[in-house]
Design an enzyme around this catalytic site. Structure first.
Site, PDB file in Angstrom:
ATOM      1  N   GLY A  62       0.766  -1.239   0.000  1.00 20.07           N
ATOM      2  CA  GLY A  62       0.000   0.000   0.000  1.00 20.07           C
ATOM      3  C   GLY A  62       0.794   1.284   0.000  1.00 20.07           C
ATOM      4  N   TRP A  64       2.224   3.054  -2.429  1.00 17.23           N
ATOM      5  CA  TRP A  64       1.816   4.027  -3.453  1.00 17.23           C
ATOM      6  C   TRP A  64       0.430   4.593  -3.167  1.00 17.23           C
ATOM      7  CZ3 TRP A  64       3.504   2.775  -9.163  1.00 17.23           C
ATOM      8  CH2 TRP A  64       4.904   2.840  -9.239  1.00 17.23           C
ATOM      9  N   ASP A  82      -4.499  -5.984  -5.986  1.00 18.02           N
ATOM     10  CA  ASP A  82      -3.303  -6.814  -5.817  1.00 18.02           C
ATOM     11  C   ASP A  82      -3.743  -8.246  -5.551  1.00 18.02           C
ATOM     12  OD1 ASP A  82      -0.098  -6.018  -5.072  1.00 18.02           O
ATOM     13  OD2 ASP A  82      -0.760  -8.043  -4.571  1.00 18.02           O
ATOM     14  N   ASP A  98      -6.079 -11.684  -8.710  1.00 17.18           N
ATOM     15  CA  ASP A  98      -5.013 -11.761  -9.707  1.00 17.18           C
ATOM     16  C   ASP A  98      -5.426 -10.961 -10.941  1.00 17.18           C
ATOM     17  OD1 ASP A  98      -3.073 -12.408 -11.533  1.00 17.18           O
ATOM     18  OD2 ASP A  98      -3.191 -14.575 -11.222  1.00 17.18           O
ATOM     19  N   ASP A 123       2.947  -1.016 -10.023  1.00 15.21           N
ATOM     20  CA  ASP A 123       4.179  -1.444  -9.360  1.00 15.21           C
ATOM     21  C   ASP A 123       4.238  -2.972  -9.362  1.00 15.21           C
ATOM     22  OD1 ASP A 123       6.576  -0.667  -8.137  1.00 15.21           O
ATOM     23  OD2 ASP A 123       5.768  -0.886  -6.118  1.00 15.21           O
ATOM     24  N   LYS A 163       6.437   0.407 -13.246  1.00 15.11           N
ATOM     25  CA  LYS A 163       7.746  -0.187 -12.966  1.00 15.11           C
ATOM     26  C   LYS A 163       8.065  -1.210 -14.045  1.00 15.11           C
ATOM     27  CE  LYS A 163       8.181  -3.075  -9.443  1.00 15.11           C
ATOM     28  NZ  LYS A 163       8.301  -3.409  -8.005  1.00 15.11           N
TER      29      LYS A 163
END
EC number: 2.1.1.166
Length: 208
Positions: A62, A64, A82, A98, A123, A163
């Protein structure tokens, strides 16, 4: 007799606990050191403003999301996802699942609703095996999914921060993003470890 840690995992743990950003995150009661990576990107690129709607992919634990809610205020909105669970954050609508599964994507799109979002951020990273021939394609698959999310929900002139791990496919992915956004930068925040292949692509001015 218990299993011994490998030399590499022991080295990682030693580096982790000595890391100034890990120590700062712990002292400030932040979710993770990733908070500081996004803060540095924000200071440079000014992605977030009050009242924005933001999608956070690969959100747990958490860091971000925690940062973004400080930037968008109580009129803003974060929709986070997530595969791992995440403790609640005020102002964050969290979906556990997922993102690679169509049912989870559809549930996320339902939470976004009819409107478009201002920023998509990712991320996400795979579970690394240590074999770059396996890990890099897995990582590239996730960043392609994140870019597909932009195509579905990002507002014109919106922003994308993702990322990415440098390796096979990176240059092609960067070219793809440049075809979709007006301004594209590659950032390596100070809080990102030097040994890591990770960089952050920051794209603004979505042409959609």
């Amino acid at each position: 007799m218990g299993r011994k840690r490998s030399a590499s995992s022991s080295r990682w743990l030693a580096e982790h606990f000595k890391d100034q950003f890990v120590q700062k995150a712990h002292k400030q009661k932040l979710r993770s050191r990733a908070y500081f990576k996004l803060d540095e990107i924000q200071q440079t690129d000014r992605l977030f403003k009050h009242g924005m709607t933001v999608v956070d992919l690969g959100a747990a634990p958490g860091g971000w999301s925690q940062y973004v809610v400080t930037q968008i205020g109580d009129k803003g909105r974060v929709i986070a996802c997530d595969i791992l669970d995440m403790n609640p954050i005020v102002g964050v609508d969290f979906l556990q699942g997922d993102f690679c599964e169509e049912s989870v994507l559809n549930a996320l799109l339902e939470r976004v609703g009819e409107g478009k979002v201002d920023v998509v951020m990712s991320d996400m990273a795979p579970n690394f095996s240590g074999m770059s021939s396996v890990d890099i394609p897995r990582a590239m698959y996730l960043v392609e999914l994140a870019l597909d999310m932009c195509r579905q929900v990002l507002a014109p002139k919106g922003s994308f921060v993702v990322k990415v791990f440098q390796g096979e496919g990176f240059d092609d992915y960067l070219r793809e993003i440049r075809s979709l956004f007006n301004v594209v930068k590659v950032r390596k925040p100070e809080a990102s470890r030097d040994r890591s292949r990770e960089v952050y692509i920051v794209a603004t001015g979505y042409k959609g």
